[in-house]
Design an enzyme around this catalytic site. Structure first.
Site, mmCIF file in Angstrom:
data_model
loop_
_atom_site.group_PDB
_atom_site.id
_atom_site.type_symbol
_atom_site.label_atom_id
_atom_site.label_comp_id
_atom_site.label_asym_id
_atom_site.label_seq_id
_atom_site.Cartn_x
_atom_site.Cartn_y
_atom_site.Cartn_z
ATOM 1 N N ARG A 1 0.854 -1.177 0.000
ATOM 2 C CA ARG A 1 0.000 0.000 0.000
ATOM 3 C C ARG A 1 0.891 1.229 0.000
ATOM 4 N NH1 ARG A 1 -3.168 -3.095 -1.430
ATOM 5 N NH2 ARG A 1 -5.286 -3.544 -0.655
ATOM 6 N N GLU B 1 -3.581 7.651 -4.362
ATOM 7 C CA GLU B 1 -4.151 7.049 -5.567
ATOM 8 C C GLU B 1 -5.589 7.548 -5.760
ATOM 9 O OE1 GLU B 1 -3.962 2.812 -5.560
ATOM 10 O OE2 GLU B 1 -1.826 2.729 -5.091
ATOM 11 N N HIS C 1 -1.062 0.336 -9.866
ATOM 12 C CA HIS C 1 -1.735 -0.584 -8.945
ATOM 13 C C HIS C 1 -2.403 -1.741 -9.701
ATOM 14 C CE1 HIS C 1 -3.675 -0.775 -4.695
ATOM 15 N NE2 HIS C 1 -3.390 -1.978 -5.143
#
Length: 528
Positions: free
Chosen positions: A238, A267, A285
């Site tokens: 993350r 993000e 991602h």
């Protein structure tokens, strides 16, 4: 006549067609597929849906949950639930389910794809050929063989990356404070108890931890500096596991050889200063973006929604609504206290326990079992990389190789104590009591007796029982503009322990300042 379509399902994240077809086929259900639904629009339509299925794009916060009057099930078509206000969903009796371990291999393979891409300059070399050039001398890389990879977190993905690393003849190092010694041996990982030492000995540091209070910003400036000018940071976990400001400083100072990212701060709009930097190689991602992973996730989320709507036990619950398992307010108080005690232990324990003993005076097995699993849920949430519920906590405990037992003791039936121990006779004891449905207290930490309210932010300190220690700590907190709400104290044999309630959490910097206080033996920051 066919029965009416009574269960309305809203999907706000892009799912594989196999999931859409499976959800459409559920009996007595109507599906609305809105993968690009914006938050403001969602607020206006969510009131009519019983099930909400999403991925990371949809923020499910208190406001949205309040608007969702009919909502009973939230399905996360992925591993994490960071975009969901889990506590409030539980308070509202909403079941939250997810799809763990369905993208493990995909995420691990991407980590190695990124690593190989950087090691061999694959992207730059391919673009060079596409441009009609043949400048092979520009793209000399380096082998993975013989390099040291330091894994931070050795759960599902981390252990898979470990297997791949051994296949490339790499030296595997690992940091995971809550993984058993046997597991390090099983995976053939050189164990490190200190993150800075791991960074210093690693050519590549690869991150595989969930994002929570303990891991947020854990890769900070000291760790990045320890990794060094020749080190590579690889983050497929993350984005906010890495301290954003410290990463900027390291990049601007050229203190690393490279940074490889699939997950980013902020993000889906990361800072261009990061993604355009010459030392950064990244992807948007895509760790779970394989056909295999998306099919597995799609099938799983459809199966779980079907079970939940039918009232069956789901396989991957993130939470279990209290209204389903608690029958009275007094029962609720005891269960909530047990979970708080588990959380306290998970934040205090400084060794790797191999045994947990529950001490009680309960003769009702069902009540005792519920207290046990609630305690385990609170404890394990701080030490494993999976999402823990009262349904799966036993399974998670077994993965850690920790045994449990219980012992009937001469104590009030409302009192509950738990003792953690390891092979070296290190121990931690926490205990609490529910005086009534509204009054609960933490009454034991190791050998020290207290009556601490089990909620809020605390500094748990142990010190030599001499004058002035608390005064100095109070002065330091005042200088940091941290207000003290209350202080609970206990003393035994020349040693004192105190629980200092503070209005807000202190920073790591302030904690370091406090730790040098004369006669202070230990300090833990606890959030309950």
């Amino acid at each position: 006549m066919l029965p009416p379509k009574s269960h309305k399902i809203l999907v706000t994240g892009k799912l594989h067609e196999v999931a859409i077809k499976a959800l459409q086929a559920l009996p007595n259900c109507t599906l609305t597929y809105r993968p690009d639904c914006k938050y403001d629009e969602l607020l206006t339509i969510v009131h009519d849906y019983r099930v909400l299925v999403t991925r990371s794009e949809t923020r499910i916060d208190r406001e949205l949950i309040d608007r969702a009057a009919k909502l009973k099930i939230i399905g996360r078509a992925a591993v994490g639930v960071a975009n969901i206000d889990l506590d409030y969903a539980t308070e509202r009796g909403i079941l939250v389910i997810n799809c763990p371990a369905k993208n493990t291999n995909s995420a691990a393979e991407l980590a190695f794809a990124l690593l190989l891409g950087v090691a061999r300059n694959v992207t730059a070399a391919a673009l060079n050929v596409q441009a009609g050039k043949w400048e092979r001398h520009k793209f000399k890389g380096w082998e993975l063989r013989g390099k040291s990879i330091g894994l931070v977190g050795i759960g599902n993905v981390g252990s898979r990356v470990c297997k791949f690393a051994h296949g490339f003849d790499m030296k595997v190092l690992g940091y995971d404070p809550y993984l058993s010694e046997d597991s390090f041996t099983k995976y053939e990982i050189n164990k490190y108890d200190d993150l800075l030492a791991l960074a210093a000995d690693s050519d590549i540091m690869s991150l595989h931890v969930p994002l929570n209070k303990e891991t947020t910003g854990m890769i900070n400036l000291p760790v990045l500096k320890a990794l060094g000018n020749s080190g590579i940071l690889l983050n497929t976990a993350r984005g906010d596991v890495v301290n954003y400001a410290d990463l900027l400083q390291v990049l601007e100072g050229g203190m690393l050889a490279g940074v490889v990212l699939d997950t980013w701060h902020n993000e889906p709009q990361p800072d261009p200063v990061i993604y355009q930097h010459r030392l950064v190689f990244g992807t948007p991602h895509i760790g779970a973006s394989t056909e295999e992973a998306q099919v597995a996730i799609g099938i799983t989320i459809a199966e779980q929604v079907e079970k939940a709507l039918a009232g069956d036990i789901v396989d991957y619950p993130v939470n279990v609504p209290h209204r389903i398992v608690i029958t009275s307010e007094r029962h609720r108080a005891q269960v909530v206290l047990a979970e708080k005690l588990g959380s306290l232990a998970g934040q205090l324990v400084s060794f790797h326990p191999n045994h947990i003993k529950f001490r009680h005076n309960s003769r009702v097995e069902e009540e005792l079992n519920l207290l046990k699993v609630s305690w385990l849920k609170g404890f394990l949430q701080h030490i494993v990389d999976a999402y823990v519920s009262i349904v799966n906590c036993q399974q998670q405990l077994e993965k850690l190789g920790i045994n449990i037992s219980d012992e009937q003791a001469l104590m009030d039936k409302s009192t509950f104590e738990v003792v953690l121990a390891d092979h070296s006779n290190n121990q931690l004891c926490v205990g609490g009591v529910a005086f009534d449905a509204k009054t609960t207290r933490i009454v034991r930490i190791d050998e020290f007796d207290f009556e601490i309210k089990p909620h809020g932010c605390y500094l748990i300190i142990k010190n030599k029982d001499v004058p002035g220690v608390l005064g100095k700590l109070g002065t330091s907190l005042a200088q940091a503009n941290i207000n003290i709400g209350s202080v609970y104290m206990s003393r035994i044999g020349g040693i004192a322990m105190a629980a200092i309630e503070v209005d807000e959490a202190i920073s790591n910097t302030e904690k370091e300042k406090l730790l040098v206080t004369e006669n202070l033996l230990s300090l833990h920051q606890i959030e309950l």
